[in-house]
Design an enzyme around this catalytic site. Sequence first.
Site, mmCIF file in Angstrom:
data_model
loop_
_atom_site.group_PDB
_atom_site.id
_atom_site.type_symbol
_atom_site.label_atom_id
_atom_site.label_comp_id
_atom_site.label_asym_id
_atom_site.label_seq_id
_atom_site.Cartn_x
_atom_site.Cartn_y
_atom_site.Cartn_z
ATOM 1 N N LYS A 70 6.689 47.380 -43.695
ATOM 2 C CA LYS A 70 6.307 46.019 -44.106
ATOM 3 C C LYS A 70 6.324 45.051 -42.925
ATOM 4 O O LYS A 70 5.361 44.330 -42.680
ATOM 5 C CB LYS A 70 7.258 45.503 -45.202
ATOM 6 C CG LYS A 70 7.089 44.016 -45.486
ATOM 7 C CD LYS A 70 8.017 43.492 -46.552
ATOM 8 C CE LYS A 70 9.304 42.885 -46.077
ATOM 9 N NZ LYS A 70 9.222 41.597 -45.379
ATOM 10 N N ASN A 71 7.445 45.049 -42.190
ATOM 11 C CA ASN A 71 7.584 44.009 -41.170
ATOM 12 C C ASN A 71 6.703 44.248 -39.951
ATOM 13 O O ASN A 71 6.581 43.381 -39.099
ATOM 14 C CB ASN A 71 9.056 43.828 -40.790
ATOM 15 C CG ASN A 71 9.817 43.141 -41.926
ATOM 16 O OD1 ASN A 71 9.197 42.547 -42.815
ATOM 17 N ND2 ASN A 71 11.133 43.236 -41.922
ATOM 18 N N CYS A 103 11.969 35.167 -48.551
ATOM 19 C CA CYS A 103 13.224 35.257 -49.305
ATOM 20 C C CYS A 103 14.175 34.119 -48.936
ATOM 21 O O CYS A 103 14.256 33.729 -47.767
ATOM 22 C CB CYS A 103 13.922 36.575 -48.989
ATOM 23 S SG CYS A 103 13.099 38.006 -49.665
ATOM 24 N N ASP A 108 18.390 44.008 -42.965
ATOM 25 C CA ASP A 108 17.640 44.354 -44.177
ATOM 26 C C ASP A 108 18.237 45.547 -44.926
ATOM 27 O O ASP A 108 17.819 45.851 -46.045
ATOM 28 C CB ASP A 108 16.176 44.658 -43.826
ATOM 29 C CG ASP A 108 15.467 43.423 -43.310
ATOM 30 O OD1 ASP A 108 15.933 42.307 -43.594
ATOM 31 O OD2 ASP A 108 14.443 43.575 -42.614
ATOM 32 N N ARG A 110 16.420 29.637 -42.280
ATOM 33 C CA ARG A 110 15.231 30.230 -41.669
ATOM 34 C C ARG A 110 14.302 29.224 -40.984
ATOM 35 O O ARG A 110 13.115 29.112 -41.329
ATOM 36 C CB ARG A 110 14.453 31.062 -42.702
ATOM 37 C CG ARG A 110 15.318 32.072 -43.412
ATOM 38 C CD ARG A 110 14.528 33.045 -44.250
ATOM 39 N NE ARG A 110 13.962 34.138 -43.469
ATOM 40 C CZ ARG A 110 13.227 35.103 -43.987
ATOM 41 N NH1 ARG A 110 12.932 35.105 -45.263
ATOM 42 N NH2 ARG A 110 12.750 36.072 -43.232
ATOM 43 N N ARG A 121 7.443 43.298 -53.119
ATOM 44 C CA ARG A 121 6.954 42.792 -51.834
ATOM 45 C C ARG A 121 7.227 43.780 -50.716
ATOM 46 O O ARG A 121 6.545 43.753 -49.687
ATOM 47 C CB ARG A 121 7.651 41.460 -51.476
ATOM 48 C CG ARG A 121 7.160 40.283 -52.281
ATOM 49 C CD ARG A 121 7.770 38.994 -51.764
ATOM 50 N NE ARG A 121 7.927 39.099 -50.332
ATOM 51 C CZ ARG A 121 9.047 38.859 -49.663
ATOM 52 N NH1 ARG A 121 10.126 38.461 -50.295
ATOM 53 N NH2 ARG A 121 9.099 38.987 -48.354
#
Length: 417
Positions: free
Chosen positions: A22-23, A116, A304, A121, A396
């Site tokens: 994903k990242n 999220c 994560d 952030r 997601r």
Amino acid sequence: MKKLIINGGNELSGTIKIGGAKNSVVALIPAAMLSDEVVIIDNVPNISDVQKLIEMVKLLGAEVTYENDTLIIDNRKSKNAEISEEYSTSIRASYYFMGVLLSKYKKAKISYPGGCVIGSRPIDFHLKGFEKLGAKIKIEDNSYTITAEELKGTEIYLDFASVGATINIMFAAIYAEGTTKIYNAAKEPEIVNIVSLLNSMGARVSGAGTDVITIKGVKKLERGRIEVIPDRIEAGTYIMLGTLLGNNLKIEGVIKEHLGAVIAKLQETGADLKFVENYVIVNKVEKLKSVNIITKTYPGFPTDLGQPMSTLLTQCEGISKFEETIYENRMRHIPHLNEMGANIEADNCNAKIIGKTNLVGREVIATDLRAGAAMMVAGMIAKGTTIITNIEHILRGYENIVDKLSNVGADIKLIED
Ligand code: EPU
């Protein structure tokens, strides 16, 4: 509202194939738009963040086809456009269009990104990097207008080795005149994957995977092609599940080196992992030992995987400590684990997990993506039925999670009401 219903306790055997990271893919898709040509991305995971990015790429005029894990982005008609709140807040990675559009068109107009709720952030390192390259930034009603007459190579030091800031500044520097150096750059494997795409398109970036990245500006980028690396977080989550429930569970598509810290910590608990080529066979271990984990930037234990690991630690004998150092708010799943029978004392960044405790099924909430993964692991080992709500977060990041787990014996289904 979508929910996951899990009847826990089933043994897991068979094969789970890991999808693309994903990242990585969430930066590869914007990166593809730096060119005016066709860029092909293989091994693209079928997750909702990818769908959202495809919508943004289309908004910017590119033609997109997504078939059999391959995404073709044809930029020949692409153009600059404002990315409004409706798009930008749907995911975190929308912020990569700041660097891409600034680089390509010398102007980006985009609202603050979503993602999220795991901490404040901020994106100040990204913005300071753009300014150092020569950009001006105007912020109005949550919307960022970033413009530059010209972008000039410079030296940038990041106060923290931020993944997002490293990638975004690389994007902004691709067409800058001269050489840019990023000091204290992030070293995550995803950065290396993204630089491989950029260089395949004709960029001149070196040092990816180290803490100094050098970008020599170029005039034009061409066609490019890249394969997304396997998702080390998805792999790590399923390896943890195998340690709790596996019967020769095969997890395929794993790059062992990307999971060094996780493997070391799992082995410290006594996990039974046999690595062969690109797969690992995992068997359940009855008596696991407690361990302490501290999340760090790569190659440290990834933030994560802290939350799913905390569920595994509830099954270890003794006291384990889990310290989160990247985000201020990664413990929102702990009250839900305690409701299921865990014995955890936690504040915002530290948890003391006293094991082993038997978990029982409850209705719980996926408060964010990795908290959702932690609840999924808990539901899989709990006695009885666990209902997880807000699973949009899980979808997601975990591709085809229901099929992948059902195929290896889990009793899990997705319902919509
Ligand atoms: N930070 C700042 N200012 C900035 C940027 C970051 O203070 O301008 C701070 C953040 O507040 C945080 C730390 O630096 O405390 C790390 O942030 P980083 O920029 O590295 O994270 P990110 O790029 O926003 C990516 C992943 C995250 C993953 C982290 C760390 C994406 C879209 N997100 O986030 O993924 O946790 O790197 O590896 O790539 C997830 O997948 O669940 C997830 C949250």
